[in-house]
Scaffold this active site. Structure first.
Site, PDB file in Angstrom:
ATOM      1  N   HIS A 143       0.820  -1.214   0.000  1.00  0.00           N
ATOM      2  CA  HIS A 143       0.000   0.000   0.000  1.00  0.00           C
ATOM      3  C   HIS A 143       0.852   1.263   0.000  1.00  0.00           C
ATOM      4  O   HIS A 143       0.384   2.328  -0.411  1.00  0.00           O
ATOM      5  CB  HIS A 143      -1.017  -0.001   1.151  1.00  0.00           C
ATOM      6  CG  HIS A 143      -0.474   0.252   2.513  1.00  0.00           C
ATOM      7  ND1 HIS A 143      -0.219  -0.760   3.414  1.00  0.00           N
ATOM      8  CD2 HIS A 143      -0.161   1.397   3.164  1.00  0.00           C
ATOM      9  CE1 HIS A 143       0.219  -0.239   4.543  1.00  0.00           C
ATOM     10  NE2 HIS A 143       0.268   1.068   4.420  1.00  0.00           N
ATOM     11  N   ASP A 190       1.250  -7.794   2.256  1.00  0.00           N
ATOM     12  CA  ASP A 190       1.335  -6.358   1.999  1.00  0.00           C
ATOM     13  C   ASP A 190       2.794  -5.914   1.881  1.00  0.00           C
ATOM     14  O   ASP A 190       3.372  -5.356   2.812  1.00  0.00           O
ATOM     15  CB  ASP A 190       0.622  -5.598   3.127  1.00  0.00           C
ATOM     16  CG  ASP A 190       0.355  -4.141   2.780  1.00  0.00           C
ATOM     17  OD1 ASP A 190       0.962  -3.639   1.814  1.00  0.00           O
ATOM     18  OD2 ASP A 190      -0.446  -3.511   3.480  1.00  0.00           O
ATOM     19  N   SER A 220       3.892   2.217   8.563  1.00  0.00           N
ATOM     20  CA  SER A 220       3.669   1.319   7.431  1.00  0.00           C
ATOM     21  C   SER A 220       4.984   1.088   6.701  1.00  0.00           C
ATOM     22  O   SER A 220       5.667   2.038   6.322  1.00  0.00           O
ATOM     23  CB  SER A 220       2.644   1.916   6.467  1.00  0.00           C
ATOM     24  OG  SER A 220       1.361   1.915   7.024  1.00  0.00           O
TER      25      SER A 220
END
Length: 719
Positions: A84, A226, A654
């Site tokens: 992402h 991810d 992240s």
């Protein structure tokens, strides 16, 4: 019930910091937390993690883009981050013919790696405590009650002054920044080296990298791969350089060794990265404001927008590609707001903060320091007085500025109007060209006027329903006067008549440009009205900023003095931090327990070929059926996918590397659990969990699924 609440508050306040709580500044790590980390299982020395004089693990951790973390994993510039985090780059390179979002992408050679203009990777070369220097300069400030003590512009001006313009000119790609910590009570300067040639190497399909999509976002158990792979390039001397086919892969100061040994419940785990923002030092009134204004507006408006967006994405593959990144960005903050409000209510965070405030007031009285109570009284009054302005600001931002894309059409029309009034043909052509460039920036490949038209009707209707007519932009009266309050007819009129309503209208304007068409354009008038309201609200709210900042700094100063020797970490501000804890599951509710490790079995259990969020690629199903997991499998033969840990993380983490007791990479952080979102305000040890893709799943997808095992040849693996 009251007794139970008091027990909760007392438990949270019994110690200033819980065992796994905190986003710690690296230069203070040894004196603040290192002994606890070793007691929990860490096998390294402090200088292995951070050293001001030599290479350490921190040198392998980078800022990826403008809001994520990444880590270097090879001596040839290879970098891992989240899928992402690289999503906009993957999307940028995707077309209907080459749909990398759906099918994934893997460069078979260095020549096939895809450049990404504008993408940067930032290394932190040096961290210095400059508190005395900054406070010395602030003491000479002509406006001692102003905002310079928190102003990035002012502080970064001091940073450049301190290091010298000559140094920056002689070291291209190097920049410096001073950040405020603890509300402006402490300052650190960061020397950064920024690389701008960053190329996409590989990414799994969204059915792996985004598996579970919005349904599973903020949820545990999780089964998402991810991750994405990039490479940093430099000039022949290893220095930052713009993209060139002559650039070579960067050899970083440090890269991470990758562990194939896996994780067990209660194993030590630590994470380094760039957490964006937390609110540990909120007052009780700000907690209430966050729930009742900020979160409530965001949840309501984004839910309406996302429903409309998703309907269009599911109906048209081209719209899906155009709006996938916008949709993902919207839902991420939407679910965060829901989880934040849930945590505030469930864990009584207003009462927790109120108890801490009362404790400080009593401490201040005993120590003859009444200014801390005065600071709290000021904060209470300021939060109350800005209530209406804050609501209007959130409604404007969410419903109009974010929700309606044509609210961002080019509005700087004066240069073109002046040129059209003149007799100067060359100036007319120049300004018309610049105006067309601004139009193309708005009307880019990811813009659909029909989607924008549909959403605008919903957004504008909700905005007008909730915001008092006297508090709306004055120009909006045209909706009532000309369209009798019919928002749908008003929006249709904008698209039919505006230069920006469709490509045909713009081409017609280009062929015969006129001042009248620009000055009377309804979309320009709409955008100008929204911008003017934004400016007015920003100015009105800014009147509260200096008083708030001064009172808040005093409040935080009081907390630091009250807690004394107990280590306290500053709120996140997108600076390099370390957090640590253990690999752990948790119990979200009575009689329910979530284990700390998920496997590929869970992917197959969730498979739903009729739901785009849970489609499983045929190749992955084949590998699963054959149990072809290679050296990446668990001892019992299952394939690990993700794990959870008690590390204290937030947005910006992240892509952060998660390391074991030996400092080896065991996973890549990509999310938090729903129940732990309130940790941005108050750490919740029984609930707070980071969600981490197991590095063995990353390697399995690269090697077995994508057939890109050649990438592993440049990594250092530990079995």
């Amino acid at each position: 019930m009251k007794k139970g609440l008091l027990v909760i508050v007392a438990a949270i306040l019994s110690c200033s910091v819980k065992a796994d709580e905190g986003m710690w500044i690296l230069p203070l790590l040894k004196q603040q937390k290192f002994a606890e980390m070793q007691a929990l299982g860490l096998k390294l020395q402090d200088y292995d993690i951070y050293s001001p004089d030599s290479s350490a693990l921190k040198d392998a951790v980078v800022i990826f883009g403008g809001g994520c973390t990444g880590e270097m994993v090879s001596p040839e510039g290879l970098l891992l981050t989240n899928h992402h985090c690289g999503y906009s780059q993957i999307q940028m390179h995707s077309t209907l013919e080459h749909d990398y979002l759906s099918n994934g992408f893997w460069a078979a050679s260095r020549e096939q790696e895809l450049p990404n203009p504008g993408l940067k990777v930032t290394f932190i070369d040096k961290i210095e405590d400059v508190t005395d220097y900054v406070k010395g300069r602030l003491a000479k400030d002509e406006d001692p009650t102003g905002m310079n003590f928190l102003s990035p512009k002012y502080l970064n001006g001091l940073a450049k002054e301190r290091i010298g313009e000559a140094f920056l000119q002689n070291n291209p790609g190097v920049d410096v920044e001073i950040k405020a910590f603890y509300g402006g009570n402490v300052y650190y300067m960061f020397t950064k080296k920024i690389y701008s040639d960053v190329r996409l190497v590989g990414a799994p399909p969204s059915s792996i990298g985004k598996f579970g999509a919005d349904t599973d976002n903020w949820m545990w158990p999780r089964h998402t791969g991810d991750f994405s792979v990039f490479r940093v390039y430099a000039d022949a001397n290893g220095e930052p350089a713009e993209y060139s086919d002559k650039n070579v892969p960067l050899r970083p100061k440090r890269w991470l060794k990758i562990s194939l040994k896996g994780v067990q419940e209660n194993d030590f785990a630590m994470m380094m990265g760039f957490p964006g923002r937390t609110n540990k030092y909120y007052t009780s009134w700000e907690v209430e404001e966050r729930r009742d204004i900020d979160n409530t507006v965001r949840i309501n408006i984004r839910e309406l927008r996302q429903e409309a967006m998703l309907e269009e994405m599911l109906n048209d593959p081209a719209i899906r590609i155009q709006y996938s990144s916008k949709y993902a960005s919207s839902t991420n903050a939407y679910k965060n707001a829901i989880g934040s409000s849930w945590a505030i209510n469930k864990h009584h965070l207003e009462e927790v903060k109120k108890a801490e405030q009362d404790r400080l007031i009593e401490w201040g009285k005993k120590n003859c320091q009444p200014d801390y109570e005065e600071a709290l009284l000021s904060l209470e009054q300021l939060v109350y007085e800005r209530k209406d302005l804050r609501f209007r600001g959130w409604m404007l931002d969410e419903a109009l500025l974010r929700g309606i894309e044509f609210a961002r059409v080019p509005t700087q029309i004066k240069p073109l109007c002046d040129a059209l009034r003149s007799k100067n043909k060359s100036e007319q052509e120049k300004q018309l060209h610049l105006f067309e460039l601004a139009y193309l920036k708005f009307y880019d490949k990811n813009y659909s006027p029909e989607v924008d038209r549909k959403i605008a009707k919903i957004m504008l209707s909700e905005y007008r329903r909730l915001v008092s007519p006297t508090s709306q932009p004055a120009w909006f009266a045209v909706i009532d006067k000309r369209f009798k309050g019919d928002v749908n007819k008003f929006v249709d009129h904008l698209f039919e008549k505006s230069i920006f309503g469709n490509e045909r209208n713009f081409e017609k304007f280009k062929s015969s440009p006129s001042v009248k068409a620009l000055e009377k354009d309804p979309m320009i008038q709409f955008a100008v009205a929204v911008q003017q309201e934004k400016t007015a609200l920003t100015k009105a709210l800014a009147d509260f900023d200096a008083g708030y900042a001064q009172a808040h700094r005093k409040y935080v100063e009081g907390l630091l003095k009250m807690y004394g020797d107990k280590a306290n970490f500053p709120d996140a501000n997108f600076s390099l931090r370390l957090t640590y804890g253990q690999v752990k599951g948790y119990s979200p509710s009575d009689a329910v327990y979530y284990q700390c490790q998920t496997t590929l079995d869970g992917v197959m259990e969730k498979e739903d070929p009729d739901n785009w969020e849970f489609v499983v690629p045929d190749q992955l199903k084949k590998l699963y059926a054959e149990k072809n997991f290679g050296r990446y499998a668990l001892p019992d033969g299952r394939m690990p996918v993700a794990f959870s840990a008690s590390t204290h993380s937030t947005g910006g983490n992240s892509g952060s590397p998660v390391l074991n007791a030996d400092g080896e990479l065991i996973g890549i952080n990509f999310d938090r659990n729903w129940e732990g979102v309130g940790g941005d305000i108050q750490y919740l040890p029984d609930y707070q969990r980071s969600i981490i893709v197991d590095v063995r799943y990353v390697l399995f997808i690269i090697d077995k699924y994508a057939g890109a095992g050649y990438l592993l040849d440049e990594m250092e693996l530990s079995e």
